[in-house]
Design an enzyme around this catalytic site. Structure first.
Site, PDB file in Angstrom:
ATOM      1  N   ALA A  85       0.831  -1.213   0.000  1.00  0.00           N
ATOM      2  CA  ALA A  85       0.000   0.000   0.000  1.00  0.00           C
ATOM      3  C   ALA A  85       0.860   1.256   0.000  1.00  0.00           C
ATOM      4  CB  ALA A  85      -0.896  -0.001   1.237  1.00  0.00           C
ATOM      5  N   GLU A 130      -0.068   3.936   1.531  1.00  0.00           N
ATOM      6  CA  GLU A 130      -0.178   4.366   2.937  1.00  0.00           C
ATOM      7  C   GLU A 130      -0.329   3.107   3.779  1.00  0.00           C
ATOM      8  OE1 GLU A 130      -3.100   7.788   4.516  1.00  0.00           O
ATOM      9  OE2 GLU A 130      -3.620   6.806   2.652  1.00  0.00           O
ATOM     10  N   GLY A 175      -3.634  -0.376   7.005  1.00  0.00           N
ATOM     11  CA  GLY A 175      -4.705  -1.355   6.810  1.00  0.00           C
ATOM     12  C   GLY A 175      -6.066  -0.687   6.741  1.00  0.00           C
ATOM     13  N   CYS A 200      -8.917  -1.042   8.506  1.00  0.00           N
ATOM     14  CA  CYS A 200      -9.595  -0.578   9.727  1.00  0.00           C
ATOM     15  C   CYS A 200      -9.183   0.862  10.051  1.00  0.00           C
ATOM     16  CB  CYS A 200      -9.263  -1.514  10.880  1.00  0.00           C
ATOM     17  SG  CYS A 200      -9.778  -0.890  12.473  1.00  0.00           S
ATOM     18  N   GLY A 233     -27.742  -2.778   1.292  1.00  0.00           N
ATOM     19  CA  GLY A 233     -28.337  -2.544   2.610  1.00  0.00           C
ATOM     20  C   GLY A 233     -27.567  -3.269   3.690  1.00  0.00           C
ATOM     21  N   GLY A 234     -26.273  -3.503   3.447  1.00  0.00           N
ATOM     22  CA  GLY A 234     -25.422  -4.127   4.467  1.00  0.00           C
ATOM     23  C   GLY A 234     -24.939  -3.079   5.461  1.00  0.00           C
ATOM     24  N   VAL A 291     -22.029  -1.403   5.884  1.00  0.00           N
ATOM     25  CA  VAL A 291     -21.370  -0.199   5.367  1.00  0.00           C
ATOM     26  C   VAL A 291     -22.397   0.697   4.681  1.00  0.00           C
ATOM     27  CG1 VAL A 291     -19.659   0.632   3.694  1.00  0.00           C
ATOM     28  CG2 VAL A 291     -19.107  -1.324   5.167  1.00  0.00           C
ATOM     29  N   ARG A 294     -17.968  -6.506  -0.410  1.00  0.00           N
ATOM     30  CA  ARG A 294     -16.530  -6.606  -0.646  1.00  0.00           C
ATOM     31  C   ARG A 294     -16.185  -8.050  -0.952  1.00  0.00           C
ATOM     32  NH1 ARG A 294     -13.913  -1.969   1.170  1.00  0.00           N
ATOM     33  NH2 ARG A 294     -11.914  -3.040   1.250  1.00  0.00           N
ATOM     34  N   HIS A 297     -28.600   2.136  39.061  1.00  0.00           N
ATOM     35  CA  HIS A 297     -29.793   2.860  38.635  1.00  0.00           C
ATOM     36  C   HIS A 297     -29.529   4.358  38.673  1.00  0.00           C
ATOM     37  CE1 HIS A 297     -33.986   3.987  38.252  1.00  0.00           C
ATOM     38  NE2 HIS A 297     -33.791   4.837  39.263  1.00  0.00           N
TER      39      HIS A 297
HETATM   40  C1  FAD Z   1     -16.295   1.385   5.665  1.00  0.00           C
HETATM   41  C2  FAD Z   1     -15.921   0.216   6.530  1.00  0.00           C
HETATM   42  C3  FAD Z   1     -16.201   0.245   7.881  1.00  0.00           C
HETATM   43  C4  FAD Z   1     -15.853  -0.832   8.697  1.00  0.00           C
HETATM   44  N1  FAD Z   1     -16.162  -0.760  10.018  1.00  0.00           N
HETATM   45  C5  FAD Z   1     -15.865  -1.797  10.830  1.00  0.00           C
HETATM   46  C6  FAD Z   1     -16.158  -1.731  12.218  1.00  0.00           C
HETATM   47  O1  FAD Z   1     -16.699  -0.740  12.717  1.00  0.00           O
HETATM   48  N2  FAD Z   1     -15.822  -2.787  12.996  1.00  0.00           N
HETATM   49  C7  FAD Z   1     -15.242  -3.911  12.471  1.00  0.00           C
HETATM   50  O2  FAD Z   1     -14.976  -4.867  13.212  1.00  0.00           O
HETATM   51  N3  FAD Z   1     -14.932  -3.989  11.151  1.00  0.00           N
HETATM   52  C8  FAD Z   1     -15.224  -2.961  10.324  1.00  0.00           C
HETATM   53  N4  FAD Z   1     -14.890  -3.029   9.000  1.00  0.00           N
HETATM   54  C9  FAD Z   1     -14.186  -4.228   8.499  1.00  0.00           C
HETATM   55  C10 FAD Z   1     -12.699  -4.205   8.903  1.00  0.00           C
HETATM   56  O3  FAD Z   1     -12.140  -2.958   8.536  1.00  0.00           O
HETATM   57  C11 FAD Z   1     -11.955  -5.360   8.220  1.00  0.00           C
HETATM   58  O4  FAD Z   1     -12.597  -6.581   8.565  1.00  0.00           O
HETATM   59  C12 FAD Z   1     -10.486  -5.440   8.653  1.00  0.00           C
HETATM   60  O5  FAD Z   1      -9.871  -4.182   8.600  1.00  0.00           O
HETATM   61  C13 FAD Z   1      -9.741  -6.435   7.748  1.00  0.00           C
HETATM   62  O6  FAD Z   1      -8.405  -6.527   8.145  1.00  0.00           O
HETATM   63  P1  FAD Z   1      -7.381  -7.398   7.269  1.00  0.00           P
HETATM   64  O7  FAD Z   1      -6.127  -7.524   8.079  1.00  0.00           O
HETATM   65  O8  FAD Z   1      -8.031  -8.639   6.803  1.00  0.00           O
HETATM   66  O9  FAD Z   1      -7.106  -6.554   5.953  1.00  0.00           O
HETATM   67  P2  FAD Z   1      -6.519  -5.090   5.710  1.00  0.00           P
HETATM   68  O10 FAD Z   1      -6.483  -4.283   6.924  1.00  0.00           O
HETATM   69  O11 FAD Z   1      -7.256  -4.571   4.518  1.00  0.00           O
HETATM   70  O12 FAD Z   1      -5.004  -5.346   5.305  1.00  0.00           O
HETATM   71  C14 FAD Z   1      -4.634  -5.892   4.076  1.00  0.00           C
HETATM   72  C15 FAD Z   1      -3.291  -5.313   3.666  1.00  0.00           C
HETATM   73  O13 FAD Z   1      -2.772  -6.139   2.612  1.00  0.00           O
HETATM   74  C16 FAD Z   1      -2.051  -5.322   1.687  1.00  0.00           C
HETATM   75  N5  FAD Z   1      -1.961  -6.094   0.426  1.00  0.00           N
HETATM   76  C17 FAD Z   1      -2.961  -6.500  -0.393  1.00  0.00           C
HETATM   77  N6  FAD Z   1      -2.466  -7.257  -1.400  1.00  0.00           N
HETATM   78  C18 FAD Z   1      -1.117  -7.341  -1.224  1.00  0.00           C
HETATM   79  C19 FAD Z   1      -0.040  -8.007  -1.911  1.00  0.00           C
HETATM   80  N7  FAD Z   1      -0.254  -8.761  -2.991  1.00  0.00           N
HETATM   81  N8  FAD Z   1       1.216  -7.844  -1.431  1.00  0.00           N
HETATM   82  C20 FAD Z   1       1.454  -7.089  -0.331  1.00  0.00           C
HETATM   83  N9  FAD Z   1       0.480  -6.461   0.381  1.00  0.00           N
HETATM   84  C21 FAD Z   1      -0.793  -6.589  -0.057  1.00  0.00           C
HETATM   85  C22 FAD Z   1      -2.906  -4.061   1.629  1.00  0.00           C
HETATM   86  O14 FAD Z   1      -2.105  -2.981   1.227  1.00  0.00           O
HETATM   87  C23 FAD Z   1      -3.379  -3.909   3.084  1.00  0.00           C
HETATM   88  O15 FAD Z   1      -2.551  -3.045   3.834  1.00  0.00           O
HETATM   89  C24 FAD Z   1     -15.212  -1.970   8.149  1.00  0.00           C
HETATM   90  C25 FAD Z   1     -14.922  -2.002   6.776  1.00  0.00           C
HETATM   91  C26 FAD Z   1     -15.274  -0.938   5.969  1.00  0.00           C
HETATM   92  C27 FAD Z   1     -14.962  -0.988   4.500  1.00  0.00           C
END
Ligand code: FAD
Length: 462
Positions: A36, A38, A41, A43, A178-179, A181, A268, A442
């Site tokens: 990435a 930035e 991740g 979250c 209607g999920g 997000v 997603r 209370h």
């Molecule tokens: C708008 C929105 C709101 C949300 N709100 C909540 C909430 O309130 N509470 C909750 O529990 N969850 C929420 N979620 C879901 C939550 O954000 C995700 O479940 C969680 O962040 C996923 O984490 P992860 O480690 O799987 O992936 P990510 O945090 O997405 O990390 C994946 C990383 O992999 C890197 N990457 C991808 N492909 C490659 C590659 N080939 N080589 C090297 N690097 C790579 C990317 O750059 C990224 O940094 C929300 C999601 C969204 C979209």
């Protein structure tokens, strides 16, 4: 090529970072590869944290706007979107900096590039370097999907990334989906002053939750002026920079809605592009996720996966737990246990929020498991009445013989906080009688939970 790493983590988000942290804590040599621009991740950068920052702003705004209910004179409360955006950027920037510092702490070798499996022991980075590993964690997260809805792929649309980065109030938006997000951000848009149409295919929004819970949120949305359509079939989407038109069927009628912007919140899908999973022999399930067992191992036992890339739920505390579990399992930590999905905790940050924990009536009915249930409405509880927080109810589900708590559902003010009253008790297999021995202050919102607990205790008897 250098000596193999003990663990190579691909993707430094919630699952990947926490796997690396645990492995480094066990004294292992760890590489994190993240392509990435930035780091931080989903979250931190474009998920939980920015969305909750913005939703909290609009919650404050909404309370201010209904100040007259409390006898307050607040002449005109409205969103200053430039300031809202600035605040969000500052807060998220701080969280991201903190994570970046941890990633660059020297505890891991950090490679800021993409990775692709060449074989089951080697990954190639975008710059051609190769890394070998004894264990791997695939934690590449998810990306917005573009389902085959007529006209969607050809029409410019916003994703949640765009909505979370707005520094102006769009005049009108059509939200597809209607999920969680879709619902959270539709309400945000409405509250900052946009005209919002939400179009959902299923009979209810938030369809993974009970019909009763969805109905409460739907009522609140309609009361706030969201033009909500459920049980629809989209016939076509068309438009460009000037605006979009969505034509759909609902209740047998053909309906047309126009807006300046289209927000695709249809879901997603796992981010597996270019990972070369086939080169490593890693299998994928029918719904496109990386297949894992209860220890997060893929079809290649030394390659693990965690987070959105494998599911089964796109929830951040589960991504963290899966990453940690994978690292502990890979390095033979004793006494570890698989994740207990019967404790599933879910929060939807709409207003009213909706939160569930444990087993729900729908799944208990499907499994033919006997249970008792009791609920109580917020509009009959002292603290919520004085807060004018009248939407919703609390519901407790218990096993009928001993009264062990199986699950709970809360729709109403602070549901996301209140549901945690059940986290410990559920994990410790507490009964309704155990919870009734606990003190409840209370007047609090939390004490509303004693009503269904007492009803259940009465049903079960001494
Ligand atoms: C708008 C929105 C709101 C949300 N709100 C909540 C909430 O309130 N509470 C909750 O529990 N969850 C929420 N979620 C879901 C939550 O954000 C995700 O479940 C969680 O962040 C996923 O984490 P992860 O480690 O799987 O992936 P990510 O945090 O997405 O990390 C994946 C990383 O992999 C890197 N990457 C991808 N492909 C490659 C590659 N080939 N080589 C090297 N690097 C790579 C990317 O750059 C990224 O940094 C929300 C999601 C969204 C979209």
């Amino acid at each position: 090529m250098k000596k193999p790493y003990d663990l190579i983590v691909i993707g430094g988000g919630s699952a990947g970072f926490n796997a690396a942290r645990v492995a480094a804590g066990l004294g292992k040599r760890v590489a994190i590869v993240d392509g990435a621009r930035e780091l931080g991740g989903l979250c931190i950068l474009r998920g939980c944290m920015p969305s909750k920052t913005l939703l909290y702003c609009t919650e404050v705004l909404h309370l201010a706007q209904k100040g007259s209910v409390f006898g307050l004179k607040i002449p005109s409360a409205r969103a200053d979107m430039k300031a809202v955006h600035r605040r969000k950027k500052r807060i998220i920037g701080e969280f991201a900096d903190y994570r970046l510092k941890a990633l660059e702490s020297g505890r891991y070798d950090l490679f800021r590039t993409h990775a692709r499996f060449l074989d089951e022991r080697t990954v190639e980075l975008s710059d051609g370097r190769r890394l070998r590993g004894k264990h791997f964690l695939i934690a590449t997260g998810s990306k917005v999907s573009v389902p085959p809805v007529p006209g969607l792929a050809e029409t410019p649309f916003w994703t949640s990334d765009d909505v979370l980065d707005l520094d102006f109030t769009p005049p009108s938006v059509i939200v597809l989906g209607g999920g969680i997000v879709a619902c959270e951000l539709a309400q945000f848009l409405r509250r900052i002053g946009s005209r919002v149409t939400l179009i959902q295919r299923s009979p209810n929004i938030l369809r993974d939750h009970s019909d009763e819970a969805s109905a409460v949120v739907q009522q609140a949305f309609r009361d706030e002026g969201i033009d909500l359509h459920t049980d629809t079939k989209i016939l076509g989407i068309a438009g460009g920079k000037a605006g979009v038109t969505v034509t759909f069927l609902s209740g047998g009628k053909r309906i047309v809605r126009r807006a300046k912007h289209l927000f695709n919140a249809l879901g997603r899908e796992p981010n597996l592009d270019g990972l070369g999973l086939e080169n490593a022999g890693v299998k994928v399930t029918d719904d496109g996720r990386v297949a894992v067992n209860r220890w997060q191992q893929t079809s290649r036992p030394h390659i693990y996966a965690g987070g959105d890339v494998c599911g089964p739920h796109d929830i951040v505390h589960l991504a963290v737990a899966q990453g940690e579990l994978a690292a502990r399992h890979a390095f033979g930590v004793k006494g570890i246990k698989p994740i207990d999905y019967s404790l599933l905790l879910n929060v939807v940050f709409t207003d009213p929020p909706l939160a569930t924990i444990g087993l729900q009536e729908r799944e208990l009915d499907e499994a033919g498991t006997p249970y008792l249930v009791a609920s109580y409405p917020f509009n009959d509880h002292g603290k919520s009445i004085l807060m004018d927080a009248n939407y919703g109810y609390v519901k407790v589900i218990a096993e009928p013989k001993r009264g062990r708590i199986l699950g709970a559902e809360i729709v109403g003010r602070e549901a996301g906080e209140l549901i945690h009253c059940f986290s410990g008790p559920l994990a410790m297999k507490a009964t309704v009688f155990d919870l009734l021995r606990a003190p409840w202050y209370h007047p609090t919102l939390a004490e509303i939970l004693t009503y269904p607990l007492e009803e259940l205790a009465e049903k079960i008897g001494p």
